[in-house]
Write an enzyme that holds these catalytic residues in place. Sequence first.
Site, PDB file in Angstrom:
ATOM      1  N   GLY A  36      12.691   9.633   5.973  1.00 46.67           N
ATOM      2  CA  GLY A  36      13.352  10.505   4.997  1.00 46.67           C
ATOM      3  C   GLY A  36      12.984  10.169   3.567  1.00 46.67           C
ATOM      4  N   GLY A  41       3.543  13.034   0.177  1.00 53.50           N
ATOM      5  CA  GLY A  41       2.802  12.335   1.239  1.00 53.50           C
ATOM      6  C   GLY A  41       3.312  12.756   2.604  1.00 53.50           C
ATOM      7  CG  HIS A  42       7.270  11.669   3.822  1.00 58.10           C
ATOM      8  ND1 HIS A  42       7.927  11.265   2.690  1.00 58.10           N
ATOM      9  CD2 HIS A  42       7.264  10.592   4.649  1.00 58.10           C
ATOM     10  CE1 HIS A  42       8.305  10.013   2.815  1.00 58.10           C
ATOM     11  NE2 HIS A  42       7.909   9.572   3.989  1.00 58.10           N
ATOM     12  CD  GLN A 158       4.211   3.209  10.511  1.00 57.99           C
ATOM     13  OE1 GLN A 158       5.189   2.507  10.351  1.00 57.99           O
ATOM     14  NE2 GLN A 158       4.084   4.388   9.946  1.00 57.99           N
ATOM     15  NE  ARG A 192      10.527  -0.381   1.282  1.00 56.81           N
ATOM     16  CZ  ARG A 192      10.223  -0.277   2.589  1.00 56.81           C
ATOM     17  NH1 ARG A 192       9.046   0.195   2.950  1.00 56.81           N
ATOM     18  NH2 ARG A 192      11.088  -0.639   3.517  1.00 56.81           N
TER      19      ARG A 192
HETATM   20  P1  AMP Z   1       8.033   6.517   5.919  1.00 57.31           P
HETATM   21  O1  AMP Z   1       9.077   7.557   5.689  1.00 57.31           O
HETATM   22  O2  AMP Z   1       7.714   5.699   4.727  1.00 57.31           O
HETATM   23  O3  AMP Z   1       8.295   5.719   7.175  1.00 57.31           O
HETATM   24  O4  AMP Z   1       6.702   7.317   6.214  1.00 57.31           O
HETATM   25  C1  AMP Z   1       6.632   8.287   7.223  1.00 57.31           C
HETATM   26  C2  AMP Z   1       5.187   8.673   7.440  1.00 57.31           C
HETATM   27  O5  AMP Z   1       4.679   9.203   6.219  1.00 57.31           O
HETATM   28  C3  AMP Z   1       4.309   7.486   7.803  1.00 57.31           C
HETATM   29  O6  AMP Z   1       3.372   7.899   8.798  1.00 57.31           O
HETATM   30  C4  AMP Z   1       3.635   7.156   6.511  1.00 57.31           C
HETATM   31  O7  AMP Z   1       2.381   6.543   6.665  1.00 57.31           O
HETATM   32  C5  AMP Z   1       3.482   8.539   5.901  1.00 57.31           C
HETATM   33  N1  AMP Z   1       3.311   8.441   4.452  1.00 57.31           N
HETATM   34  C6  AMP Z   1       4.116   7.808   3.562  1.00 57.31           C
HETATM   35  N2  AMP Z   1       3.604   7.885   2.316  1.00 57.31           N
HETATM   36  C7  AMP Z   1       2.440   8.571   2.412  1.00 57.31           C
HETATM   37  C8  AMP Z   1       1.434   8.969   1.492  1.00 57.31           C
HETATM   38  N3  AMP Z   1       1.513   8.674   0.196  1.00 57.31           N
HETATM   39  N4  AMP Z   1       0.377   9.665   1.945  1.00 57.31           N
HETATM   40  C9  AMP Z   1       0.264   9.969   3.271  1.00 57.31           C
HETATM   41  N5  AMP Z   1       1.176   9.615   4.199  1.00 57.31           N
HETATM   42  C10 AMP Z   1       2.252   8.923   3.782  1.00 57.31           C
END
Ligand code: AMP
Length: 307
Positions: A36, A41-42, A158, A192
């Site tokens: 969330g 990016g998401h 990951q 973050r």
């Molecule tokens: P998180 O919510 O941080 O667990 O991220 C969820 C998904 O979004 C994970 O697969 C992350 O690698 C991807 N993600 C987070 N930040 C980015 C970004 N800046 N560019 C591409 N994917 C991202």
Amino acid sequence: MRPTEPLTIERVRDLWAWADGERARGRRIALVPTMGALHEGHLSLVRHARRICDAVVVSIFVNPTQFGTGEDLESYPRDLDGDRRKLAAVGCDVVFAPSALEIYPEGDCTRVEVGGPSRGLCGRSRPGHFRGVATVVTRLLAAAKPHVAVFGRKDYQQWIVIRRMARDLCLDVEIVGVPTVREPDGLAMSSRNAYLSPEARRQAPQLHAALLEARRLHQQGERSATRLAAAVRQRIQKAPLAELDYVEVVHAETLAPLSRLRAASGAELPALIAVAARFEEARLIDNIVVGPESDASGGAGPRPEGP
Ligand code: AMP
């Protein structure tokens, strides 16, 4: 026409029923696991999922088992209503937002442990982190029954760990990695980043700048992992707030440490240069891939982007 408002599902059995219905109609399902506080990016993962599948599930779950003691589980940003609005705009069919008890039922005592690629990099700095990630992703895959699961290469390790896990456990799912989305000054987008003070935010793009410097040296012929890592460390010193956790140069597919980016045979090796650093409250990670196209670097759209 797809619905603008995604359906919100909280129970695993309701998601099973939805997924069974989609599969019965011959529709391909993509799962995008997230915690969330969604940003571009998401959303790029969701758009990619939309392009390659017929139905998209985005899970929003701040997974307690991947946070260590003293990490930011309690303070992790949460904004389910805002997330739903963003997802409606990019085209998502289901938001899966389970409770912790739904994912970790009373009496739960099962964990998924991946060896190999989980051991180094963030696995060393955050003991138990990838056990938590592998465990929750296994449960999300079991809940959503997707054909494809989409991950970001921002969290490159990951992605590789989950890919390894899917192969090792014979999971019938394709694991796709999407390039990192950045702010205009190069900082990788991350939930973050919200923790950064104005001064830390000003300095944080040095991580990406340092990785671009390493790529430039590689393009000029540098093949020593030690020298590439040293150049990255030196550049990050331009950010006095950065407390470096690690800079490492590893094989882009196995994540095994490399000393040289050229094999004894003379073959060029695909390498991941990965960095983790703390800026005050925020622990940030970033990476770049150099060298030949590899199984890891190809396959899901463009290579990780430049400046
Ligand atoms: P998180 O919510 O941080 O667990 O991220 C969820 C998904 O979004 C994970 O697969 C992350 O690698 C991807 N993600 C987070 N930040 C980015 C970004 N800046 N560019 C591409 N994917 C991202």
